[in-house]
Design an enzyme around this catalytic site. Sequence first.
Site, PDB file in Angstrom:
ATOM      1  N   TYR A   1       9.171   1.755   9.214  1.00 33.35           N
ATOM      2  CA  TYR A   1       8.803   1.028   7.996  1.00 33.35           C
ATOM      3  C   TYR A   1       8.776   1.637   6.988  1.00 33.35           C
ATOM      4  O   TYR A   1       9.108   1.284   5.650  1.00 33.35           O
ATOM      5  CB  TYR A   1       7.585  -0.005   8.470  1.00 33.35           C
ATOM      6  CG  TYR A   1       6.895  -0.458   7.088  1.00 33.35           C
ATOM      7  CD1 TYR A   1       7.602  -1.652   6.546  1.00 33.35           C
ATOM      8  CD2 TYR A   1       5.983   0.148   6.391  1.00 33.35           C
ATOM      9  CE1 TYR A   1       6.727  -2.073   5.481  1.00 33.35           C
ATOM     10  CE2 TYR A   1       5.359  -0.387   5.263  1.00 33.35           C
ATOM     11  CZ  TYR A   1       5.791  -1.372   4.832  1.00 33.35           C
ATOM     12  OH  TYR A   1       5.383  -2.093   3.459  1.00 33.35           O
TER      13      TYR A   1
ATOM     14  N   ASN B   1      -0.011  14.310   0.895  1.00 34.03           N
ATOM     15  CA  ASN B   1       0.238  13.207   1.654  1.00 34.03           C
ATOM     16  C   ASN B   1      -0.516  13.407   2.990  1.00 34.03           C
ATOM     17  O   ASN B   1      -0.084  14.347   3.587  1.00 34.03           O
ATOM     18  CB  ASN B   1       1.659  12.677   1.574  1.00 34.03           C
ATOM     19  CG  ASN B   1       2.066  11.648   2.541  1.00 34.03           C
ATOM     20  OD1 ASN B   1       3.102  11.721   3.411  1.00 34.03           O
ATOM     21  ND2 ASN B   1       1.134  10.574   2.504  1.00 34.03           N
ATOM     22  N   GLY B   2      -1.136  12.409   3.606  1.00 32.02           N
ATOM     23  CA  GLY B   2      -1.606  12.334   4.860  1.00 32.02           C
ATOM     24  C   GLY B   2      -3.000  12.324   4.902  1.00 32.02           C
ATOM     25  O   GLY B   2      -3.731  11.881   3.877  1.00 32.02           O
TER      26      GLY B   2
ATOM     27  N   CYS C   1       0.994   8.065   0.600  1.00 28.68           N
ATOM     28  CA  CYS C   1       1.448   8.823  -0.548  1.00 28.68           C
ATOM     29  C   CYS C   1       2.778   9.244  -0.451  1.00 28.68           C
ATOM     30  O   CYS C   1       3.153   9.564   0.696  1.00 28.68           O
ATOM     31  CB  CYS C   1       0.418   9.986  -0.906  1.00 28.68           C
ATOM     32  SG  CYS C   1      -1.309   9.104  -0.649  1.00 28.68           S
TER      33      CYS C   1
ATOM     34  N   GLY D   1       3.882   4.650  -2.528  1.00 29.13           N
ATOM     35  CA  GLY D   1       2.721   4.598  -3.247  1.00 29.13           C
ATOM     36  C   GLY D   1       2.552   3.997  -4.666  1.00 29.13           C
ATOM     37  O   GLY D   1       3.492   4.281  -5.225  1.00 29.13           O
TER      38      GLY D   1
HETATM   39  P1  AMP Z   1       0.149  -8.583   8.115  1.00 29.98           P
HETATM   40  O1  AMP Z   1       0.478  -9.528   7.366  1.00 29.98           O
HETATM   41  O2  AMP Z   1      -1.215  -8.123   8.198  1.00 29.98           O
HETATM   42  O3  AMP Z   1       0.675  -9.004   9.612  1.00 29.98           O
HETATM   43  O4  AMP Z   1       1.275  -7.463   7.498  1.00 29.98           O
HETATM   44  C1  AMP Z   1       2.425  -7.302   8.302  1.00 29.98           C
HETATM   45  C2  AMP Z   1       3.229  -6.864   7.151  1.00 29.98           C
HETATM   46  O5  AMP Z   1       2.794  -5.628   6.421  1.00 29.98           O
HETATM   47  C3  AMP Z   1       4.687  -6.538   7.584  1.00 29.98           C
HETATM   48  O6  AMP Z   1       5.750  -7.195   6.923  1.00 29.98           O
HETATM   49  C4  AMP Z   1       5.112  -4.949   7.199  1.00 29.98           C
HETATM   50  O7  AMP Z   1       6.285  -4.845   6.940  1.00 29.98           O
HETATM   51  C5  AMP Z   1       3.960  -4.811   6.413  1.00 29.98           C
HETATM   52  N1  AMP Z   1       3.127  -3.393   6.801  1.00 29.98           N
HETATM   53  C6  AMP Z   1       2.968  -3.131   8.085  1.00 29.98           C
HETATM   54  N2  AMP Z   1       2.389  -1.779   8.005  1.00 29.98           N
HETATM   55  C7  AMP Z   1       2.262  -1.432   6.874  1.00 29.98           C
HETATM   56  C8  AMP Z   1       1.741  -0.082   6.186  1.00 29.98           C
HETATM   57  N3  AMP Z   1       1.156   0.722   6.927  1.00 29.98           N
HETATM   58  N4  AMP Z   1       1.631  -0.362   4.968  1.00 29.98           N
HETATM   59  C9  AMP Z   1       2.006  -1.374   4.253  1.00 29.98           C
HETATM   60  N5  AMP Z   1       2.524  -2.375   4.676  1.00 29.98           N
HETATM   61  C10 AMP Z   1       2.665  -2.405   5.865  1.00 29.98           C
END
Ligand code: AMP
Length: 466
Positions: A253, A111-112, A9, A37
């Site tokens: 990220y 947030n958290g 969030c 979010g």
């Molecule tokens: P996946 O297809 O499950 O391997 O998701 C990988 C993708 O999800 C990557 O492109 C990341 O940028 C994104 N990603 C990784 N961690 C998160 C997160 N905590 N929340 C949202 N997106 C994420």
Amino acid sequence: MIGSRHEECGVFGIFDREGRKIAPLMYYGLFALQHRGQESCGIAINNDGWIRCRKNMGLVSEVFTHDVIDSLEGTIAIGHVRYSTTGASVLANTQPLVTQYVKGTLSLAHNGNLTNAITLRKALEEEGAFFQTTVDSEIVAYLVARERTRTPSVEAAVEKTMERIQGGYALLVMSPKKLIAARDPYGFKPLCMGRIGKSYVFASETCALDAVGAKFERDVEPGEIIVCDDEGIRSIRTHCRGICKMCIFEYIYFARPDSYIDGKSVYEARLQAGRLLARQHPVDADVVIGVPESGLDAASGFGEEAGLPVVRGFMKNTYVGRTFIKPAQDQRQEAVRIKLNPVSSAVRGKRVVLIDDSIVRGTTMANIVRMLREAGATEVHVRISSPPFISPCYYGTDVPSCDLLIACQHTIPEICEILGADSLGYLEVDSLGQLIGDTDHSFCDACFTGVYPNVDTGIDMMEETK
Ligand code: AMP
């Protein structure tokens, strides 16, 4: 069940002391935090002790039309954007939470994630408390309201509450006369303070301060409580322990690259991750491509270090939300195809280094590698600007349980094969500190190591994921 383990969030708040209209500023602040979010959002605004709260499912631009913003009057406000991938995605769980109690109205944006939420909630329910949502933030609101009846001020109530809650939190609490910002003693989640003239602004990220023309003052320290009222600001440091365990994945990220967190540039951290990757996993290739948006900056760093051209390999349709928003696996695959299309003229006949920030389940990357090959890439070498995810996050970042993490289930050569890549290299876990020039490990990397900073105090969410 408390469904908040998967929440990410953003929070934003203003204490105005100069008679400006703050609702439009709240809008722009939350809009700048939209990446944190996209599921629901809300603003609680305080007009001389009267609190109005407007919140709903949807993006900031959907929930807050011109008319709604025009109708929101007040001098203090807090706001929230929420994103949860599992657990209840319902109106009842949207924030800010607004509670009526004997001292008036209390609003809270969080947030958290609390690591002792289950224990706390059970204990409070046994004492007769009842809860209307499944978010752990309501436990915080309940505790603050309860402590307020026994303490001389709302800040003292927040201070007392912090003795009981554990885990990650960046909190904004609004009482009829005050705005209070608090960050957990480990500082897992970011929170900063800025000023517009004599007015104070708090935000999860500095990009939101920029969006409203606020000047960055400083980060809220881990464990610190900052109180704003008509007299100015005061800091309470009883929970400050001189440690910081800021989430390193925020830099990799989650945060926006134009933000600074705890004095470190998110953009520079990503560039550095790319440079390190190029040194740790060099490869003979023709071009470097970043997966938009999350891999673009690391791709620049990789290209710079490797002396390779960085090209635009994909066109992203920015009108599609994050693929993660769709919970079912089959829907996610479909969303990836809609979202990204390769720029075939940039990759045809080329040996490509493909950079992304992380691999969770592997779905996104497998699709992207396949798309690149279909577009004519002769080789695809995947480089990931974080180490493999091997452990879930309990502090509020969506890193799921081990059974869903591809790196928990497979070796790196196996993952490479599953992705259909020619080679695969992850950032080495020991080099994480170099992203932010850190030498004394003032960050949390539990999702990459399985070592949790507050393991001494227990993590009762673990039971939930077993
Ligand atoms: P996946 O297809 O499950 O391997 O998701 C990988 C993708 O999800 C990557 O492109 C990341 O940028 C994104 N990603 C990784 N961690 C998160 C997160 N905590 N929340 C949202 N997106 C994420």
